[in-house]
Design a protein around this motif. Structure first.
Motif, PDB file in Angstrom:
ATOM      1  N   LYS A 145       0.827  -1.206   0.000  1.00  0.00           N
ATOM      2  CA  LYS A 145       0.000   0.000   0.000  1.00  0.00           C
ATOM      3  C   LYS A 145       0.870   1.269   0.000  1.00  0.00           C
ATOM      4  O   LYS A 145       0.584   2.237  -0.694  1.00  0.00           O
ATOM      5  N   SER A 198       1.977   2.630  -3.205  1.00  0.00           N
ATOM      6  CA  SER A 198       0.986   3.188  -4.130  1.00  0.00           C
ATOM      7  C   SER A 198       0.838   4.700  -3.942  1.00  0.00           C
ATOM      8  O   SER A 198       0.693   5.205  -2.834  1.00  0.00           O
ATOM      9  N   LYS A 201      -1.601   6.559  -4.806  1.00  0.00           N
ATOM     10  CA  LYS A 201      -2.938   6.898  -4.313  1.00  0.00           C
ATOM     11  C   LYS A 201      -2.966   6.844  -2.784  1.00  0.00           C
ATOM     12  O   LYS A 201      -3.524   7.726  -2.134  1.00  0.00           O
TER      13      LYS A 201
END
Ligand SMILES: [Zn+2]
Length: 393
Positions: A356, A359, A361
């Motif tokens: 995560k 990423s 985003k």
């Protein structure tokens, strides 16, 4: 006396072992060379198989910096990351038997030199650090200041991306380095802050180079920061551990929190890993005159408020490790007049979290959480107009 004769014999054989080993001692080996470009200096780091005797000096026409290492040899090293504003090329030779000479061809006359050895630390070997300090660096910072056209009355937020350069910070099981993650979140947070009218961000680190902890504090002070946010990622052996946590500075004499103390020790070791000269550490008066008056206490309360706010916001993005902020003596939080919080965004040692954290985003979500917390904090302080306040879900 039987015993003493035996002792002398033992001593003799012990000394003799040294006689045998001394001439056979291996030449020190340079195993790798790294180069880091910082805004005000270039750092060249040599990985060594053991401690060495060395000399660093300048030669002119053409301009170069020479590093002579006694009783040393070099192993094939990886290519350096160039271009650099100072170092053009790096080459080496053997001017005298047993002397390894490294030559840095440089394109600037006006540089200062600083060099020191580092002992092995957290998996890093013996190292020689050579800094080429650019003396015109002040004008560079001035140019950068002009680039952000904002009012002098803006609220200034120092955004501190943990680690950098020689110091990678924690490393995830799939190779994500804390320093790379923190700079990405820091830049996103700075961009959000700079978009907000009345607020301005200052990054204590802008790229992949090492900044000593006290220099980070100094940079925040110099920028007139009203707030400091230090961004990090935690790591432990157990891969399932996850969640965000927030930390503020503990007052001297406060009951120590074991978890926070251990973490502070780990984060404070950055200087030894990234490379700070001993004299630089000792000569800094800042850490000695810590704490005291009401203003400082106010700032500690503010730090607490901000840290609580951060946890509230981070909860919207993911799990929280500790519900309330913890306190310990983090060097990077020692600007007592500036409310300062260190956030461990999550555990890079958790493979799912590591994925995560890679990423873009997710990084934006994390940066936004910190940004919202910052805005709420200034609003509560009455320093930021709340007319544009959006009701939070
Ligand atoms: Zn860290």
């Amino acid at each position: 006396m039987k015993g003493s004769g035996y002792f002398i014999l033992r001593l003799f054989s012990f000394v003799c072992l040294f006689c045998l080993y001394a001439p056979l001692a291996e030449a020190a080996e340079v195993r790798d060379v790294r180069l880091w470009t910082a805004p005000d200096h270039t750092r060249v780091v040599f990985d060594l198989s053991r401690n060495i005797d060395y000399e660093v000096f300048r030669l002119h026409a053409p301009e170069r910096v020479v590093i002579d290492m006694k009783h040393a040899k070099i192993r094939k090293v990886t290519a350096l990351v160039l271009p650099d504003p100072v170092v053009k090329t790096v080459r080496y030779g053997e001017p005298k038997k047993g002397v390894l000479r490294i030559v840095l061809d440089i394109q600037k006359k006006n540089i200062g030199l600083r060099s020191f050895l580092l002992k092995p630390m957290q998996g890093k070997p013996h190292r020689l650090v050579v800094d080429l300090i650019r003396k015109e660096s002040k004008s560079v910072t001035q140019v950068k200041k002009v680039a952000v056209k904002k009012s002098q009355h803006d609220i200034v937020v120092a955004v501190d991306a943990g680690h950098g350069g020689e110091d990678p910070g924690a490393i995830g099981r799939n190779g994500l380095k804390e320093k790379d993650f923190t700079i990405r979140v820091a830049k996103k947070l700075a961009a959000l802050i700079n978009k907000e009218p009345g607020m301005r961000a200052v990054l204590t680190r802008k790229g992949d180079y090492f900044v000593p902890l006290r220099k980070r504090v100094r940079l925040a002070r110099k920028a007139g920061a009203d707030l400091m946010i230090s961004i990090h990622a935690d790591a432990v052996k157990t891969r399932s551990v996850q969640g965000a946590s927030a930390y503020t500075l503990a007052e001297r004499g406060a009951t120590p929190d074991r978890v926070a103390v251990a973490l502070a020790a780990k984060e404070n070791a950055a200087d030894e890993i990234g490379g700070v000269m001993l004299s630089q550490k000792v000569n800094d008066p800042m850490v000695r005159n810590i704490l005291g008056d009401m203003a400082k206490r106010d700032s500690l309360n503010s730090s607490q408020l901000l840290a609580e706010n951060m946890l509230l916001q981070m909860k919207k993005v993911g799990k929280i490790k500790y519900k309330t902020p913890k306190r310990a003596r983090f060097v990077v939080l020692t600007a007592l007049e500036i409310p300062s919080v260190l956030v461990e965004m999550n555990f890079i040692s958790n493979p799912k979290q590591e994925r995560k954290m890679r990423s873009s985003k997710h990084q934006t979500r994390l940066a936004t959480a910190l940004y919202e917390a910052t805005r709420n904090f200034f609003r509560r302080m009455g320093l930021l107009d709340s007319s544009a306040m959006v009701p939070s879900s």
